[in-house]
Scaffold this active site. Structure first.
Site, mmCIF file in Angstrom:
data_model
loop_
_atom_site.group_PDB
_atom_site.id
_atom_site.type_symbol
_atom_site.label_atom_id
_atom_site.label_comp_id
_atom_site.label_asym_id
_atom_site.label_seq_id
_atom_site.Cartn_x
_atom_site.Cartn_y
_atom_site.Cartn_z
ATOM 1 N N HIS A 98 1.123 -11.895 9.694
ATOM 2 C CA HIS A 98 1.414 -13.114 8.942
ATOM 3 C C HIS A 98 0.087 -13.743 8.538
ATOM 4 C CE1 HIS A 98 0.684 -15.158 12.856
ATOM 5 N NE2 HIS A 98 0.341 -16.181 12.096
ATOM 6 N N LYS B 286 12.724 3.672 -25.644
ATOM 7 C CA LYS B 286 12.596 2.332 -25.054
ATOM 8 C C LYS B 286 12.564 2.475 -23.546
ATOM 9 C CE LYS B 286 14.294 -2.381 -25.445
ATOM 10 N NZ LYS B 286 13.919 -2.696 -24.065
ATOM 11 N N HIS C 252 -3.370 -12.535 10.237
ATOM 12 C CA HIS C 252 -3.201 -12.440 11.681
ATOM 13 C C HIS C 252 -2.303 -11.258 12.026
ATOM 14 C CE1 HIS C 252 -2.792 -15.087 15.549
ATOM 15 N NE2 HIS C 252 -3.032 -13.822 15.821
#
Length: 489
Positions: free
Chosen positions: A55, A198, A43
């Site tokens: 939302h 790493k 919406h």
């Protein structure tokens, strides 16, 4: 007693002469379906002159209507994420197929479209707890809607998507990555060792089969939807099937992995992911080839796997094969430190790939000490943090599997990190830690369900088994709860 007209509130908010939404007249019997339809609407409503608010509305068919919840941040599609869900008025069953524009000035004015739809099965349905299983295009598996202590509601996915047991490109799809043991650099005569930097990210295996990509985190969770910018990776393999091992990272402006930046992408699986993938894209740093066109390479020496990977020539803005170096470990570690990297990984040149194993053939040598922890509670803050989280109470599992207290972490947070963390915490009445905690901790502690895994950096372990000077680094959605144990020094 049931409301004689459960759609009265719905009708009172809408003018059927203005809105295209279905508004059945009062007094007619409610339709009766099979009680198994669900729909999620996306919406968009105007906000100010130029912006808009978005939302999502979750609707479940029950007793002839669609029970509805507004979910501001969208339904989660991975376990362990709480999303606020605000109950709204019941909607008519016809709303399950509605998609269109609601005129300005009408309640909910804006554009509403169907984000997902399908069928669901009810496991439990009480006044404050609803457990269902979805079979939709985006929502699959078990979910729970539950009321929090403050009477608000939350939506959580309970289980990961099913993992296929069928082999993908020569190895099982639920393959667990090989891990490196924490240790020191090999001896000076290290000609039998190779070295990689790493990388400060999350470990991900990429399964490519028939032109389709599936990404699996170290925890086993499917994170394909979390990193959509990696979707074109199969095209780089020119039609071949493969299984790659690597690290998903977020790079800072200098091109270095930044775990803090990656936090904005982890635990995000809703509709906002597409926007984040454009605004803050990740990169996939590939360092191993585990299978190729159905041939498993796990038993092959590391150097052979590495050479075959290097020959693929993978490299663009979103994925690249990382460099490696034969011997001369101290110089490689020094270079990692000079460049602000996390450390190095030493690998025996003849080492096979041992899924899920952590043995002497792979060693990680860190430039800083880090530890995975389970969040079990928090203490209120003061000053600028008044009214919110001041510090987290964290623990690790002991040899018997109990969660034991490891200390509290009050530094390393940004205001945004705390704001993002709060809605993920689920309150509970008692301590989740197996051992008694000091009175100065328990007097104002707020306990939470021990379902979130984070990472801290720290100085050392004390005799009492507490982390000395821990600082928060962020959440880890690639580490399973049961794997959180004290990492040996």
């Amino acid at each position: 007693m049931a409301d004689p007209d459960p759609l009265a509130a719905y009708r009172a908010k809408r003018d059927p002469g203005r809105t295209a939404e279905p508004v059945p007249p009062a007094g007619q019997p409610l339709p009766r379906g099979d009680g198994d339809t669900f729909v999620v609407h996306e919406h968009h409503t105007p906000r100010g002159r130029t912006g808009e608010r978005v939302h999502w509305d979750l609707r479940l068919e029950r007793d002839g209507v669609l029970k509805s919840w507004a979910v501001p941040k969208g339904p989660p599609t991975q376990p362990g994420v709480n999303r606020l869900a605000v109950p709204t008025e019941d909607h008519p069953l016809e709303y399950a197929s509605f998609s269109g524009t609601i005129p300005a000035g009408e309640y909910g004015g804006g554009v509403s479209t169907i984000w997902d739809a399908g069928r669901y099965a009810t496991e439990t349905w009480t006044d404050d707890h609803v457990t269902v299983a979805f079979d939709g295009g985006r929502l699959t598996g078990r979910y729970v809607l539950f009321r929090l202590p403050d009477r608000s509601w939350a939506l959580r996915k309970l289980d990961p998507d099913p993992v296929s047991a069928a082999p993908v490109a020569g190895v099982p799809e639920d393959l667990r990555p090989m891990l490196a043991a924490l240790g020191e650099l090999p001896p000076a005569s290290d000609e039998r060792w190779g070295y990689e930097f790493k990388w400060d990210g999350v470990r991900v295996l990429a399964h490519v089969r028939g032109g389709a990509l599936r990404l699996r985190a170290r925890s086993g969770n499917d994170v394909t939807a979390t990193y959509p910018e990696l979707a074109p990776l199969p095209a780089a393999l020119a039609g071949h099937d493969a299984v790659l091992d690597g690290e998903v990272v977020a790079l800072d402006p200098r091109g270095r992995p930044d775990f803090g930046l990656l936090q904005g992408r982890m635990h995000r699986t809703g509709p906002e992911v597409a926007r984040l993938a454009v605004a803050a894209p990740v990169s996939y740093l590939v360092f191993d080839l585990l299978a190729w066109d159905g041939e498993a390479l796990l038993d092959r020496p590391w150097t052979e796997r590495r050479e075959r990977l290097d020959a693929l020539g993978l490299g663009n803005d979103r994925w690249v094969t990382t460099p490696w170096f034969r011997g001369n470990g101290p110089a490689i570690q020094s270079a990692s430190r000079d460049n602000g990297l996390e450390g190095v990984v030493a690998k025996r040149l003849d080492s096979p790939y041992r899924p899920g194993g952590r043995g002497p053939d792979w060693r990680k040598v860190k430039n800083l000490r880090t530890q995975a922890v389970v969040v079990g509670g928090w203490r209120p803050g003061e000053g600028r943090r008044a009214g919110g989280i001041g510090s987290l109470l964290v623990g690790v599992h002991d040899d018997t599997g109990r969660l034991v207290f490891a200390g509290h972490v009050g530094t390393g947070f940004t205001a945004k990190a705390l704001a993002d963390l709060e809605p993920l915490l689920t309150a509970r009445a008692s301590s989740p830690f197996a051992d008694p905690l000091p009175r100065e901790v328990t007097r104002d502690a707020r306990w939470v369900e021990p379902v979130l895994v984070g990472e801290v950096r720290f100085g050392e372990w004390t005799r009492e088994g507490r982390l000395r000077h821990p600082a928060w680094r962020g959440l880890r959605d690639d580490v399973r709860l049961q794997d959180v144990v004290v990492e040996p020094a």
